[in-house]
Design an enzyme around this catalytic site. Structure first.
Site, short mmCIF file in Angstrom:
data_model
loop_
_atom_site.label_atom_id
_atom_site.label_comp_id
_atom_site.label_asym_id
_atom_site.label_seq_id
_atom_site.Cartn_x
_atom_site.Cartn_y
_atom_site.Cartn_z
N SER A 189 0.83 -1.22 0.00
CA SER A 189 0.00 0.00 0.00
C SER A 189 0.86 1.26 0.00
O SER A 189 0.34 2.35 -0.22
CB SER A 189 -1.04 0.04 1.11
N ALA A 222 -0.09 0.56 10.47
CA ALA A 222 0.63 -0.72 10.41
C ALA A 222 0.36 -1.48 9.10
O ALA A 222 -0.77 -1.41 8.59
CB ALA A 222 0.20 -1.59 11.59
N PRO A 223 1.37 -2.14 8.52
CA PRO A 223 2.73 -2.26 9.05
C PRO A 223 3.65 -1.08 8.73
O PRO A 223 4.78 -1.03 9.20
CB PRO A 223 3.23 -3.53 8.36
N GLY A 224 3.21 -0.13 7.88
CA GLY A 224 4.04 1.07 7.74
C GLY A 224 4.35 1.53 6.31
O GLY A 224 5.26 2.33 6.11
N GLY A 225 3.59 1.03 5.34
CA GLY A 225 3.85 1.44 3.94
C GLY A 225 3.71 2.94 3.71
O GLY A 225 4.51 3.56 3.01
N ASP A 241 -1.68 2.93 15.50
CA ASP A 241 -2.28 1.65 15.11
C ASP A 241 -2.03 0.65 16.23
O ASP A 241 -0.94 0.65 16.82
CB ASP A 241 -1.65 1.13 13.80
N ASP A 261 -6.52 4.24 19.45
CA ASP A 261 -7.62 4.29 18.48
C ASP A 261 -7.46 5.58 17.64
O ASP A 261 -7.43 6.68 18.20
CB ASP A 261 -8.95 4.30 19.25
N ASP A 277 -5.39 5.64 6.51
CA ASP A 277 -5.72 4.47 5.67
C ASP A 277 -6.47 3.43 6.50
O ASP A 277 -6.33 2.23 6.28
CB ASP A 277 -4.39 3.90 5.11
N LYS A 306 -12.90 3.85 1.71
CA LYS A 306 -13.26 2.52 1.21
C LYS A 306 -14.75 2.57 0.86
O LYS A 306 -15.59 2.75 1.75
CB LYS A 306 -13.02 1.44 2.28
N1 SAM Z 1 -1.36 2.20 5.37
C1 SAM Z 1 -0.88 0.93 5.93
C2 SAM Z 1 0.40 0.56 5.22
O1 SAM Z 1 0.73 1.22 4.23
O2 SAM Z 1 1.10 -0.36 5.66
C3 SAM Z 1 -1.90 -0.16 5.81
C4 SAM Z 1 -3.10 0.13 6.63
S1 SAM Z 1 -4.24 -1.19 6.73
C5 SAM Z 1 -5.06 -1.07 5.21
C6 SAM Z 1 -5.41 -0.60 7.85
C7 SAM Z 1 -4.89 -0.45 9.26
O3 SAM Z 1 -5.84 0.33 9.96
C8 SAM Z 1 -4.76 -1.76 10.02
O4 SAM Z 1 -3.42 -1.92 10.43
C9 SAM Z 1 -5.68 -1.59 11.24
O5 SAM Z 1 -5.11 -2.10 12.41
C10 SAM Z 1 -5.80 -0.09 11.31
N2 SAM Z 1 -7.02 0.41 11.99
C11 SAM Z 1 -8.30 0.13 11.70
N3 SAM Z 1 -9.11 0.80 12.56
C12 SAM Z 1 -8.31 1.53 13.36
C13 SAM Z 1 -8.54 2.43 14.41
N4 SAM Z 1 -9.77 2.72 14.83
N5 SAM Z 1 -7.47 3.01 15.01
C14 SAM Z 1 -6.22 2.75 14.61
N6 SAM Z 1 -5.94 1.90 13.60
C15 SAM Z 1 -6.97 1.29 12.99
#
Ligand code: SAM
Length: 366
Positions: A189, A222-225, A241, A261, A277, A306
């Site tokens: 991502s 997470a994971p950090g892209g 995250d 959160d 994201d 989304k």
């Molecule tokens: N942008 C990230 C990357 O490039 O690696 C990928 C993100 S992934 C699509 C979505 C992330 O949103 C997940 O790691 C999930 O744990 C986090 N997430 C979902 N709801 C959340 C919330 N309320 N607070 C913090 N993180 C949340």
């Protein structure tokens, strides 16, 4: 310059023809012109017809940069059908000459579908022959403001000729950016944020707004892209995250990881950038980002919405209205730009920023 326009031709992500069609009909309607839109599901392209005068007027109003669901915006001429495998060049050159009398250059393209991918070896072989024949027919001019010729092959024996205007089109072949996946980035991502920087910000903005030493918050990191994209520009990131962050990113010294959160997190000091994201309801994300901008917690934001399977166009409209109303209620001018990126799937990516801080560029709504 003589042109004989038949309609508009747009490329889009296969499966999003309906949204692309709705959007172009709305934009043309806002400009005072009715168009008749045709879109075949999963074809990867959309056509809109109107009479010549309306089309010519629309060339001055419509820009690819202002559309969300179109990867490319072209002005079409004739569709050549029933071509013989022995000579695809002659009928296409004739159709191209009938559309316009001077092109700067040309591209042969195919829709982004599995079926059409099998055409690419044929189109690659055809390209030098087509170029030579166009040259011999006097189809090219040295005028840099001249349109580019696009030949879209939708089957081995069917192609539509179309043209695009400089500064109003995507410069990428098939409207698809070719970005290199950085080996060190922790997730694919990362390409989404890289593409968002390229297509939602002008070159000048990328230089001015993504400077070493700036600060950012990444919600759902997470994971950090996405964090990796910011860190590679020497921007300090607070990554929010509950999930695990890539350890090498944490060792960069530029990242603080908060297991919190994202909807409750508030930075101690305002930051330059918010990126988000989180996989969440789009209107919840839209409201969150609007609040950060309204309260001055950040100056710029890039976020992913989304979209649900049904009523995706309406949902996006609802989110942009929600942002507009939230910021109007605190009298905050803003710029919102939304685009379905090549690296997006059932989603779109948006930039929201405070004007002046972001400079000029593509505007969707105020
Ligand atoms: N942008 C990230 C990357 O490039 O690696 C990928 C993100 S992934 C699509 C979505 C992330 O949103 C997940 O790691 C999930 O744990 C986090 N997430 C979902 N709801 C959340 C919330 N309320 N607070 C913090 N993180 C949340």
């Amino acid at each position: 310059m003589k042109t004989n326009l038949h309609g508009l031709l747009l490329y889009c992500r296969p499966g999003f023809e309906r949204e692309c069609a709705q959007e172009i009909a709305d934009r043309c309607g806002e400009a005072g012109h009715l168009v008749e839109v045709q879109a075949e599901a999963n074809s990867g392209w959309v056509e809109a017809r109107a009479e010549g005068g309306a089309l010519w007027a629309l060339t001055r109003v419509l820009r690819w940069q202002d559309l969300c669901f179109a990867r490319q915006l072209l002005w079409s001429g004739r569709t050549v059908e029933g071509m013989s495998p022995g000579d695809r060049v002659t009928p296409v050159v004739e159709a191209a000459r009938a559309l316009c009398d001077g092109y700067s250059d040309f591209l042969i393209e195919t829709p982004d579908t599995d079926g059409a991918k099998s055409l690419s070896s044929m189109t690659k072989k055809l390209e030098p022959h087509m170029g030579e024949a166009l040259e011999q027919a006097g189809a090219f001019t040295d005028d840099p403001s001249a349109p580019r010729l696009h030949v879209l092959f939708t089957a081995a024996d069917r192609a539509t000729v179309a043209l695009s205007w400089p500064n109003r089109r995507s410069e990428w072949l098939n409207g698809i950016p070719r970005l290199r996946m950085p080996r060190e980035a922790p997730s694919r991502s990362t390409l989404k944020l890289a593409e968002a920087f390229h297509t939602l910000l002008s070159e000048d903005e990328q230089e001015r707004l993504l400077k070493p030493g700036m600060t950012a918050v990444d919600l759902g990191a997470a994971p950090g892209g996405w964090t990796w994209q910011l860190v590679s520009r020497h921007i300090h990131v607070t990554a929010v995250d509950n999930g695990r962050m890539n350890p090498e990113l944490l060792e960069s010294g530029l990242v603080i990881h908060k297991r919190e959160d994202g909807f409750r997190f508030v930075p101690r000091k305002p930051v330059d950038w918010l990126v988000c994201d989180m996989v969440e309801q789009p209107r919840r994300v839209a409201a969150l980002v609007a609040r950060w901008i309204a309260q001055g917690l950040c100056q710029h934001a890039i976020f992913n919405l989304k979209l649900p399977m049904k009523r995706r166009y309406d949902e996006l409209q609802l989110c942009t209205d929600l942002i507009g109303e939230a910021l109007a209620s605190v009298d905050k001018k803003h710029e919102l730009r939304c685009r379905q990126l090549y690296h997006d799937r059932e989603e779109v990516t948006c930039y929201l920023g405070v004007p002046g801080k972001a400079g000029g560029g593509r505007k969707r709504k105020r």
